[in-house]
Design an enzyme around this catalytic site. Structure first.
Site, PDB file in Angstrom:
ATOM      1  N   HIS A 115      55.274  89.229  42.098  1.00 61.99           N
ATOM      2  CA  HIS A 115      54.405  88.045  41.998  1.00 61.99           C
ATOM      3  C   HIS A 115      53.251  88.374  41.049  1.00 61.99           C
ATOM      4  CE1 HIS A 115      51.577  84.873  43.041  1.00 61.99           C
ATOM      5  NE2 HIS A 115      52.618  84.201  43.488  1.00 61.99           N
ATOM      6  N   GLU A 140      50.219  87.789  41.125  1.00 60.40           N
ATOM      7  CA  GLU A 140      48.992  88.320  41.732  1.00 60.40           C
ATOM      8  C   GLU A 140      49.123  89.822  41.963  1.00 60.40           C
ATOM      9  OE1 GLU A 140      48.782  85.428  44.884  1.00 60.40           O
ATOM     10  OE2 GLU A 140      48.325  83.913  43.368  1.00 60.40           O
ATOM     11  N   GLU A 195      57.092  81.507  37.168  1.00 65.14           N
ATOM     12  CA  GLU A 195      55.772  81.053  37.584  1.00 65.14           C
ATOM     13  C   GLU A 195      54.763  81.297  36.462  1.00 65.14           C
ATOM     14  OE1 GLU A 195      55.491  80.764  42.109  1.00 65.14           O
ATOM     15  OE2 GLU A 195      54.793  82.751  41.550  1.00 65.14           O
ATOM     16  N   GLY A 210      48.142  77.932  41.518  1.00 65.37           N
ATOM     17  CA  GLY A 210      46.910  77.659  42.257  1.00 65.37           C
ATOM     18  C   GLY A 210      45.866  76.903  41.459  1.00 65.37           C
TER      19      GLY A 210
HETATM   20  C1  PEP Z   1      52.575  80.971  44.128  1.00 68.51           C
HETATM   21  O1  PEP Z   1      51.618  81.602  44.501  1.00 68.51           O
HETATM   22  O2  PEP Z   1      53.675  81.518  44.059  1.00 68.51           O
HETATM   23  C2  PEP Z   1      52.368  79.554  43.773  1.00 68.51           C
HETATM   24  C3  PEP Z   1      53.306  78.956  43.127  1.00 68.51           C
HETATM   25  O3  PEP Z   1      51.191  78.995  44.167  1.00 68.51           O
HETATM   26  P1  PEP Z   1      50.771  77.427  44.043  1.00 68.51           P
HETATM   27  O4  PEP Z   1      51.946  76.604  44.476  1.00 68.51           O
HETATM   28  O5  PEP Z   1      49.606  77.286  44.963  1.00 68.51           O
HETATM   29  O6  PEP Z   1      50.428  77.192  42.617  1.00 68.51           O
END
Ligand code: PEP
Length: 338
Positions: A170, A172, A246, A252
């Site tokens: 991910h 993060e 992503e 977010g």
């Molecule tokens: C995520 O953290 O994988 C994500 C997609 O977050 P959000 O839907 O809040 O953008």
């Protein structure tokens, strides 16, 4: 069979449309000037043409896997709120279509509670698993079960707890916790060796998108995974490796990527898999989109041929919203004729 790129239907931009000329005059067939077009108008025309061409070019393939939606609960929740979310999801189970695979990613602390109390339609998924970054293993198993790794959780432990999924790479973790492409590749191989299905996140920063390196970044992330798991014992791809695209700038932020942007990236990921792993893997691999997906925008995105599901952060903390996003599966199947 993956459909070939519709190269023959692609229209090329006439060479007379130059960005260099201050003003352009379009002529009719008989040579008489028809319209005088300023540079910014020309740019708009060219941008529209480019967008149309991209739309034609990128609807080239689609997966064959079941739609899959994941809820990334991140570092959220306490005993009370996790219980409330589990109850809300269980209450929604009768409203969720059966044509969708679903997983939820609570924190490690709440993993067992969720596994014991959430309806089995929702699989549990860990948010990470440990691998020793410096370990060299020609077998690509990366087992290091001896325990001097304070604070970490291993794939062996997840296997023991019968946790079927793990989320790896991910953004993060990549940006805040130092997960490099190489480490993510090793984690994927190790988790697959222990029988876990993995969701591997890939995606670019806003800066990378703006400087045109989106695909360099994503292909490098994919290559690090393919290098570790391609064709090795216990390390199959297929339905066991899900890729979550992503874009970091959409996570977010409430700034969801446009359907065109998502379709372009997903179709290129699928083409990359076809060229660098195999056609079969390209077809079977589910590619999820993640980044500000919610109950209102999921249907438009689900219509795209190369979207095989969603990874959802914020909206997955609401049982009703998450159920609605899971039900975008039916929109997807209808749109692609399945
Ligand atoms: C995520 O953290 O994988 C994500 C997609 O977050 P959000 O839907 O809040 O953008």
């Amino acid at each position: 069979m993956m459909r070939a790129a519709a190269a023959t239907t692609m229209k090329t931009t006439p060479s007379s449309y130059s960005y260099l000329t201050a003003r352009k005059t379009m002529t009719q067939n008989n040579g008489t000037p028809a319209i005088t077009i300023k540079n910014h108008q020309m740019d708009n025309i060219n941008n529209n043409r480019r967008r149309r061409r991209q739309r034609i070019l990128h609807i080239v393939s689609e997966g064959t896997g079941r739609f899959i939606v994941g809820g990334n609960w991140k570092c959220n929740g306490n005993r009370e709120s996790v219980k409330a979310l589990v109850d809300a999801l269980n209450k929604n189970i009768a409203n969720i279509e059966k044509n969708c695979d679903i997983y939820c990613c609570p924190t490690f602390l709440h993993l067992n509670y969720v596994k014991e109390n959430l309806d089995t339609r929702f699989k549990v998924c860990a948010q990470n698993s440990w691998v020793e970054a410096d370990l060299v293993d020609p077998e690509h198993h990366y087992d290091s079960t001896t325990g001097a790794f304070t604070g970490e959780i291993s794939a062996e432990m997840l296997e023991d707890l019968q946790v079927p999924f793990v989320l790896l790479g991910h953004s993060e973790r990549r940006t805040l916790l130092g997960d490099t492409d190489e480490i993510v590749g090793k984690k994927v191989a190790h988790a697959r060796y222990h029988g876990l299905s993995v969701v591997v996140c890939v995606g670019e920063t806003l800066e990378e998108r703006e400087n045109g390196t989106t695909f360099d970044v994503i292909f490098k992330q994919l290559k690090a995974v393919a290098k570790e798991i391609d064709d090795r014992e216990h390390s199959s791809w297929g339905s066991s490796v899900v890729i979550a695209y992503e874009p970091i700038w959409a996570i977010g932020t409430g700034k969801v990527a446009t359907p065109e942007q998502v379709q372009e990236v997903h179709s290129k990921i699928r083409s990359w898999l076809a060229e660098n792993v195999s056609e079969d893997v390209a077809k079977a691999t589910r590619i999820q989109y993640g980044g500000s997906v919610n109950a209102s925008n999921c249907a438009d995105l689900a219509k795209l041929s190369d979207i095989d599901g969603f990874l959802v952060g914020g909206a997955s903390l609401n049982g009703d919203d998450f159920a609605a996003i899971c039900n975008a599966s039916s929109v997807h199947y209808k749109a692609v004729g399945r």
